[in-house]
Scaffold this active site. Structure first.
Site, PDB file in Angstrom:
ATOM      1  N   HIS A 265       0.868  -1.180   0.000  1.00  0.00           N
ATOM      2  CA  HIS A 265       0.000   0.000   0.000  1.00  0.00           C
ATOM      3  C   HIS A 265       0.904   1.229   0.000  1.00  0.00           C
ATOM      4  O   HIS A 265       2.029   1.171   0.502  1.00  0.00           O
ATOM      5  CB  HIS A 265      -0.889   0.062   1.241  1.00  0.00           C
ATOM      6  CG  HIS A 265      -1.703  -1.166   1.489  1.00  0.00           C
ATOM      7  ND1 HIS A 265      -1.685  -1.844   2.692  1.00  0.00           N
ATOM      8  CD2 HIS A 265      -2.560  -1.844   0.688  1.00  0.00           C
ATOM      9  CE1 HIS A 265      -2.509  -2.880   2.633  1.00  0.00           C
ATOM     10  NE2 HIS A 265      -3.049  -2.914   1.423  1.00  0.00           N
ATOM     11  N   GLU A 303      -4.651  -4.690  -4.119  1.00  0.00           N
ATOM     12  CA  GLU A 303      -6.122  -4.645  -4.136  1.00  0.00           C
ATOM     13  C   GLU A 303      -6.600  -3.205  -4.080  1.00  0.00           C
ATOM     14  O   GLU A 303      -7.221  -2.767  -3.104  1.00  0.00           O
ATOM     15  CB  GLU A 303      -6.727  -5.479  -3.027  1.00  0.00           C
ATOM     16  CG  GLU A 303      -6.337  -5.461  -1.579  1.00  0.00           C
ATOM     17  CD  GLU A 303      -5.271  -4.622  -0.979  1.00  0.00           C
ATOM     18  OE1 GLU A 303      -5.547  -4.008   0.071  1.00  0.00           O
ATOM     19  OE2 GLU A 303      -4.157  -4.583  -1.520  1.00  0.00           O
TER      20      GLU A 303
END
Length: 361
Positions: A265, A303
């Site tokens: 991330h 994701e």
């Protein structure tokens, strides 16, 4: 995989004309100047010099160290010269190294491979898999032992790394991109400021005070499958990264997860670094770091939010394949994956040309 940027990769750029390239062979900065035919390598720490001449041999190029200018630390100089060669010749996949018998360790590492005529060649895809060029501290992969965590059966993970973890000179910026482990007390005010930036908060949804963010970072530090990093350009912090092992993560149930898959991330907290040239630097580098940490890692995954259209476009153009959409508790996500083979065979450490990205090549 989360980001607050709205940028896209651009075509690869040659190193700035006349400016030295910096290689971090063996964790030490080496300046490499190139005049079109000769590479001059200087170790910034010791001042040792070596000179390398580039010649054409038919359809091949040959790189040879000039006699009388040998450096005491010859192997790091050779690695720096090879890195600079491929930076200045991004279209070349291989170069012959003359006098390669002096660098036997490079053959064992796969940097040098024998050609049918007996010469030794260096290939860009093999060179870029050498952790000693970009990781200041190189650890052998952890021996395999399996553990059960929260019902998930996975390999035991190595201790969380500390200090500077990765450094890479970015030719099209003329700056060094790096990241380091987070320092809670020193970095907490900056992290808090970034998380409360409206552009970041829209994606991360983690606004709050110092106590909330101290608890957030402490939770990650206690989680053995994740760790936090601060990214910088020339030592100036601009972004926060999280690295995780996918098999123990929330996305594991949604695809055929493998033991050493890793994901990430990112939030870019400093608006001054949200331009496309910076995005191509950190996006190509984070994939590189994932694959350098452990040669058993064959896939980088993520994701991103399905409504973060620009980010998904960036990932697509950077070589990540879109597999499917799925629901997480806090978002609908796009599952993306990058193959190790794709990254190194197709030289994805460089920004992809727009026409290549448009055709998926």
């Amino acid at each position: 995989m989360t980001t607050a940027t709205t940028t896209r990769p651009t075509a690869a750029a040659d190193p700035r004309a006349g400016a030295p390239l910096i290689s971090y062979a063996d964790g030490v900065a080496h300046e490499v100047a190139f005049d079109g035919r000769t590479f001059m390598v200087r170790n910034r720490a010791t001042g040792s010099l070596s000179q390398w001449k580039l010649d054409d041999a038919g359809a091949d190029k040959v790189l040879a160290q000039i006699e009388g200018e040998a450096a005491a630390d010859a192997t790091p100089h050779a690695l720096a010269a090879l890195e600079a060669f491929f930076a200045h010749h991004p279209g070349d996949k291989a170069v012959t190294l003359a006098g390669a018998e002096r660098f036997g360790g490079l053959a064992h590492a796969g940097v040098l491979l024998p050609a049918p005529d007996g010469r030794m060649q260096a290939f860009s895809e093999m060179l870029w898999q050498q952790p000693g060029l970009w990781l200041p501290t190189v650890h052998a992969p952890m021996a395999q032992q399996f553990a059960l965590t929260n019902g998930k059966y996975h390999p035991r993970r190595p201790p969380k790394p500390r200090g500077t973890l990765y450094q890479r000179f970015i030719p099209w910026l003329g700056k060094t991109f790096s990241f380091r482990s987070i320092d809670f007390e020193r970095d907490l005010p900056m992290f808090n400021r970034w998380m409360n930036d409206p552009d970041v908060a829209k994606i991360w949804e983690e606004e709050g005070d110092l106590d909330k963010h101290r608890a957030y970072l402490t939770g990650i530090d206690r989680d053995p499958h994740m760790y936090s990093m601060i990214a910088s350009f020339d030592g100036e912090p601009f972004a926060y990264f999280e690295m995780y092992w996918a098999k123990e993560s929330r996305i594991a149930p949604f695809y055929d997860v493998q033991d050493y898959d890793r994901g990430w991330h990112v939030l870019v907290g400093d608006p001054a670094f949200r331009g496309k040239a910076y995005a191509t630097a950190w996006l190509t580098s984070i994939s590189h770091y994932i694959f350098l940490c452990d040669p058993r890692t064959q896939r980088a995954v993520g994701e991103p939010r399905i409504d973060h259209v620009q980010q998904i476009r960036n990932l697509d153009k950077s070589g990540y394949a879109k597999l499917k959409e799925f629901n997480l508790p806090h978002k609908r996500a796009q599952l993306v994956v990058m193959l190790r083979e794709h990254y190194f065979c197709d030289a994805l450490w460089l920004p992809r040309a727009p026409e290549a990205a448009a055709h998926g090549t």
